[in-house]
Enzyme design. Structure first.
Site, short mmCIF file in Angstrom:
data_model
loop_
_atom_site.label_atom_id
_atom_site.label_comp_id
_atom_site.label_asym_id
_atom_site.label_seq_id
_atom_site.Cartn_x
_atom_site.Cartn_y
_atom_site.Cartn_z
N HIS A 1 0.83 -1.21 0.00
CA HIS A 1 0.00 0.00 0.00
C HIS A 1 0.87 1.26 0.00
CE1 HIS A 1 -3.59 -2.43 0.84
NE2 HIS A 1 -4.27 -1.37 0.49
N LYS B 1 -9.92 -9.15 7.44
CA LYS B 1 -10.60 -9.65 8.64
C LYS B 1 -10.63 -8.57 9.70
CE LYS B 1 -6.60 -11.81 10.90
NZ LYS B 1 -6.46 -11.17 12.21
#
Lengths: 174, 279
Positions: A36, A101
């Site tokens: 990222h 998650k």
């Protein structure tokens, strides 16, 4: 369970509600923390990205190496909250969905609602299970990051739970 | 004096690491099966997937989780043993290196600042106790960081006492929420010092699920923590439910008259831990 094809259509996204379970089939791109940071660097410098953001769903995951005879090793989701800092900007740039998650913060929920997108939860810890749902795996950027590189995955029958739907409703908020 | 070649420790660490990465401990599996009967909806779906994953990993020799962890190695070294060969730490690291390569395990260890991966999952986190005897007991615990990240250390005052300990545990689990892959296992260190308390908490995770501390007052704290944590309703994967934790284990050590350190080490739903004795 709903069956969804990737890339996700606007209609498919709009039909999902927090708590729904569904199967995904099609193309996913993995990215974790380091990938990222590098994507943001490319965006800031106006460089081309190694994934088609407008149609992409990003899977927060870093796979194990593939054993012989399999496309991919174990590959369950990582903790999404570490990507709180990155997800809103990518949604504003057109990202269609994310998979990880655990809960994500208010800024992510706002970005999902604003852009009418979606966050799916995969089941944390089920690495072998998800690894078997991956039929092709190809590194498309940052191979020096090893498991943290960006991999293009073709998945079949990949089960997820809608965690934050396009209206901003979250399965984690009572 | 008994001579043991450290090459045997390398082999032992390698086989334990390979086994641990692919095997859930039987007591952990039983606890998850029990938890499944108490849940419905998305929480039940999560537990079904986790149980199916366990079966796949066992059948197909795959890592249970892609986070094959930081290699935590505990060695109880008999004081009548003379180790011959490569220095112990290097022997252990070599065992880790081989296992993570052979098992197609993910290499997850990096420099804390540059984030450059070490490439072979070393160094192992090695703890050595010198004990009586002429054997070497090796315990391998691959520690995933989704749960490790959610762990906390409290330096309480003695006045905060028992209730302060329990509140620290409950607060840690509440703040962790859905992130550490609940239902979690909770290792609690009580006493010692800033550093040793955290290690107590990690050792507590090794005791076995559903096995309370032999001291009645400590076991009572474990039971109360478990009840209050499960009352939080976080549930499997944070989807809401009755089972937020599968077990709470405390280990205690004498501490200073001025303090009450409490460390809470969170473990995801899956305990992976293998042991072997080299005689």
């Amino acid at each position: 369970m709903k069956e969804l094809t990737l890339p996700l259509s606007d209609e498919a996204i709009a039909s999902l509600h927090a708590g729904d379970t569904c199967y995904l089939s099609g193309i996913l791109y993995t990215a974790r923390d380091c990938a990222h940071r590098r994507l943001f660097d490319l965006i800031d410098r106006g460089m081309p990205l190694p994934l088609p953001l407008q149609e992409a769903t990003i899977y927060y995951a870093g796979p194990c190496p593939a054993p012989e005879g399999k496309a991919c090793g174990s590959c369950g989701p990582t903790t999404s909250a570490r990507m709180n800092a990155f997800a809103p900007r990518l949604f504003d740039l057109g990202l269609r969905g994310i998979i990880g998650k655990g809960e994500m913060n208010g800024a992510v929920i706002d970005a999902i609602r604003r852009n009418k997108k979606v966050y799916f939860a995969a089941i944390g810890g089920a690495g072998a299970f998800y690894g078997n749902a991956i039929k092709e795996c190809e590194c498309v950027a940052f191979p020096d990051l090893m498991s943290e590189a960006i991999f293009r995955l073709r998945v079949e029958h990949f089960p997820v739970v809608v965690a934050i739907d396009s209206s901003g409703k979250s399965i984690y908020q009572k | 004096m008994k001579i043991i070649q450290t090459e045997r420790i390398t082999d032992c660490v390698c086989s334990l690491a390979l086994r641990a990465g692919m095997t859930m401990t039987p007591d952990c599996l039983a606890a998850l099966q029990t938890a499944r009967r108490k849940e419905a909806g998305a929480a039940a779906f999560a537990l079904d997937t986790i149980l199916e994953n366990e079966a796949i990993a066992r059948r197909e020799h795959m890592p249970l989780c892609q986070d094959t962890g930081m290699a935590v190695v505990l060695i109880e070294l008999g004081n009548e043993v003379y180790l011959e060969g490569t220095p112990l730490k290097e022997a252990v690291d070599e065992g880790v290196r081989r296992a993570y390569r052979r098992g197609n395990f993910r290499k997850s260890i990096c420099d804390p600042l540059t984030r450059q991966n070490t490439g072979d999952n070393t160094p192992a986190h090695l703890h050595i106790d010198i004990v009586a005897g002429d054997t070497v007991r090796v315990t391998f615990l691959p520690k995933g960081f989704g749960s490790e990240n959610m762990s906390r250390l409290y330096m309480l005052t003695p006045a905060e006492g028992r209730e302060g300990i329990i509140q620290s545990v409950v607060e840690t689990v509440r703040l962790a929420g859905s992130r550490p892959c609940p239902p979690v296992h909770i290792g609690v260190g009580i006493g010692g010092s800033f550093d040793s308390c955290a290690l107590l908490a990690k050792r507590a995770l090794l005791r076995g699920v559903g096995c309370n501390h032999p001291r009645a007052d400590v076991a009572e704290i474990e039971r109360e923590c478990l009840a209050r944590v499960n009352a939080l309703g976080i549930g499997p994967q944070g989807f809401g439910g009755n089972v937020t934790a599968l077990g709470v284990s405390c280990e205690i050590a004498p501490t200073h008259i001025a303090g009450l350190p409490v460390a809470v080490n969170i473990q995801c739903h899956c305990i992976r831990c293998e042991r072997e004795v080299i005689a």
